[in-house]
Design a protein around this motif. Structure first.
Motif, mmCIF file in Angstrom:
data_model
loop_
_atom_site.group_PDB
_atom_site.id
_atom_site.type_symbol
_atom_site.label_atom_id
_atom_site.label_comp_id
_atom_site.label_asym_id
_atom_site.label_seq_id
_atom_site.Cartn_x
_atom_site.Cartn_y
_atom_site.Cartn_z
ATOM 1 N N LEU A 172 0.816 -1.216 0.000
ATOM 2 C CA LEU A 172 0.000 0.000 0.000
ATOM 3 C C LEU A 172 0.850 1.267 0.000
ATOM 4 C CD1 LEU A 172 -2.892 1.045 -0.013
ATOM 5 C CD2 LEU A 172 -2.899 0.863 2.478
ATOM 6 N N ASN A 173 1.898 1.313 0.811
ATOM 7 C CA ASN A 173 2.733 2.517 0.868
ATOM 8 C C ASN A 173 3.394 2.813 -0.475
ATOM 9 O OD1 ASN A 173 2.217 3.203 3.562
ATOM 10 N ND2 ASN A 173 3.748 1.761 4.286
ATOM 11 N N ASP A 174 3.924 1.790 -1.119
ATOM 12 C CA ASP A 174 4.553 1.978 -2.425
ATOM 13 C C ASP A 174 3.533 2.451 -3.451
ATOM 14 O OD1 ASP A 174 6.766 1.550 -4.458
ATOM 15 O OD2 ASP A 174 5.234 0.157 -5.216
ATOM 16 N N ARG A 175 2.370 1.834 -3.455
ATOM 17 C CA ARG A 175 1.335 2.195 -4.435
ATOM 18 C C ARG A 175 0.862 3.631 -4.238
ATOM 19 N NH1 ARG A 175 -0.046 1.268 -9.550
ATOM 20 N NH2 ARG A 175 -2.287 1.247 -9.844
ATOM 21 N N HIS A 202 1.029 6.846 -6.860
ATOM 22 C CA HIS A 202 -0.099 7.735 -7.174
ATOM 23 C C HIS A 202 0.303 9.186 -6.925
ATOM 24 C CE1 HIS A 202 -3.465 5.064 -8.099
ATOM 25 N NE2 HIS A 202 -3.115 4.274 -7.085
ATOM 26 N N GLU A 203 0.934 9.452 -5.790
ATOM 27 C CA GLU A 203 1.306 10.829 -5.429
ATOM 28 C C GLU A 203 2.339 11.418 -6.381
ATOM 29 O OE1 GLU A 203 2.412 10.225 -1.354
ATOM 30 O OE2 GLU A 203 0.326 10.375 -0.662
ATOM 31 N N ARG A 204 3.250 10.597 -6.893
ATOM 32 C CA ARG A 204 4.283 11.072 -7.825
ATOM 33 C C ARG A 204 3.768 11.236 -9.250
ATOM 34 N NH1 ARG A 204 7.010 7.243 -4.955
ATOM 35 N NH2 ARG A 204 6.933 5.723 -6.645
ATOM 36 N N GLY A 205 2.571 10.749 -9.527
ATOM 37 C CA GLY A 205 2.025 10.838 -10.876
ATOM 38 C C GLY A 205 2.461 9.700 -11.771
ATOM 39 N N SER A 206 2.908 8.608 -11.196
ATOM 40 C CA SER A 206 3.365 7.451 -11.968
ATOM 41 C C SER A 206 2.233 6.519 -12.393
ATOM 42 C CB SER A 206 4.375 6.642 -11.145
ATOM 43 O OG SER A 206 5.478 7.443 -10.817
ATOM 44 N N VAL A 207 1.019 6.777 -11.923
ATOM 45 C CA VAL A 207 -0.131 5.945 -12.276
ATOM 46 C C VAL A 207 -0.989 6.736 -13.269
ATOM 47 C CG1 VAL A 207 -2.168 4.731 -11.400
ATOM 48 C CG2 VAL A 207 -0.083 4.861 -9.997
ATOM 49 N N ASP A 258 -3.392 12.953 -13.589
ATOM 50 C CA ASP A 258 -4.007 14.264 -13.829
ATOM 51 C C ASP A 258 -5.118 14.570 -12.830
ATOM 52 O OD1 ASP A 258 -2.340 14.729 -16.022
ATOM 53 O OD2 ASP A 258 -3.726 13.703 -17.382
ATOM 54 N N ARG A 259 -5.236 13.738 -11.787
ATOM 55 C CA ARG A 259 -6.308 13.906 -10.795
ATOM 56 C C ARG A 259 -5.725 14.142 -9.397
ATOM 57 N NH1 ARG A 259 -9.775 8.730 -11.406
ATOM 58 N NH2 ARG A 259 -11.204 9.885 -10.074
ATOM 59 N N ARG A 260 -4.461 14.550 -9.349
ATOM 60 C CA ARG A 260 -3.806 14.803 -8.068
ATOM 61 C C ARG A 260 -4.134 16.203 -7.596
ATOM 62 N NH1 ARG A 260 2.102 14.184 -9.291
ATOM 63 N NH2 ARG A 260 1.418 14.869 -11.308
ATOM 64 N N PRO A 261 -4.073 16.443 -6.298
ATOM 65 C CA PRO A 261 -3.633 15.543 -5.235
ATOM 66 C C PRO A 261 -4.711 14.503 -4.909
ATOM 67 C CG PRO A 261 -4.313 17.612 -4.264
ATOM 68 C CD PRO A 261 -4.409 17.778 -5.761
ATOM 69 N N ILE A 262 -4.239 13.422 -4.314
ATOM 70 C CA ILE A 262 -5.115 12.324 -3.907
ATOM 71 C C ILE A 262 -5.056 12.181 -2.394
ATOM 72 C CG2 ILE A 262 -5.040 11.055 -6.091
ATOM 73 C CD1 ILE A 262 -3.018 9.627 -3.351
ATOM 74 N N VAL A 263 -6.130 11.642 -1.831
ATOM 75 C CA VAL A 263 -6.191 11.371 -0.389
ATOM 76 C C VAL A 263 -6.690 9.945 -0.215
ATOM 77 C CG1 VAL A 263 -7.317 12.000 1.795
ATOM 78 C CG2 VAL A 263 -6.698 13.786 0.145
#
Length: 84
Positions: A26-29, A33-38, A43-48
């Motif tokens: 979970l931490n890696d995933r 997501h936070e780095r924009g690698s997914v 294009d939907r960041r920031p994420i919570v």
């Protein structure tokens, strides 16, 4: 959170829509997501992180993720797990 569990997670994206996925780390995933690698969330960041659920069986996790993406699963998610 690297162990013998699989996690189904719900993210709240900047467009106020949920994203549901599954992972064993979970931490890696979340970092990806936070780095924009997914691609689905870059294009939907920031994420919570709204919620996550742990499963000892990969296929149970996949089935739950699939359910959350169905019509009745989205309704349940919106009522119970995802805060707008």
């Amino acid at each position: 959170m690297k162990d013998n569990f699989w996690y189904v997670y719900i993210l709240k994206c900047s467009d106020n829509k949920p994203y549901t996925g599954y992972t064993q780390d979970l931490n890696d995933r979340l970092g990806r997501h936070e780095r924009g690698s997914v691609p689905a969330t870059k294009d939907r960041r920031p994420i919570v992180l709204e919620n996550f659920f742990g499963f000892s069986d990969k296929y149970q996790a996949l089935e739950f993720e699939k359910y959350l993406k169905s019509g009745s699963g989205r309704a349940l998610m919106n009522r119970r797990f995802y805060k707008r």
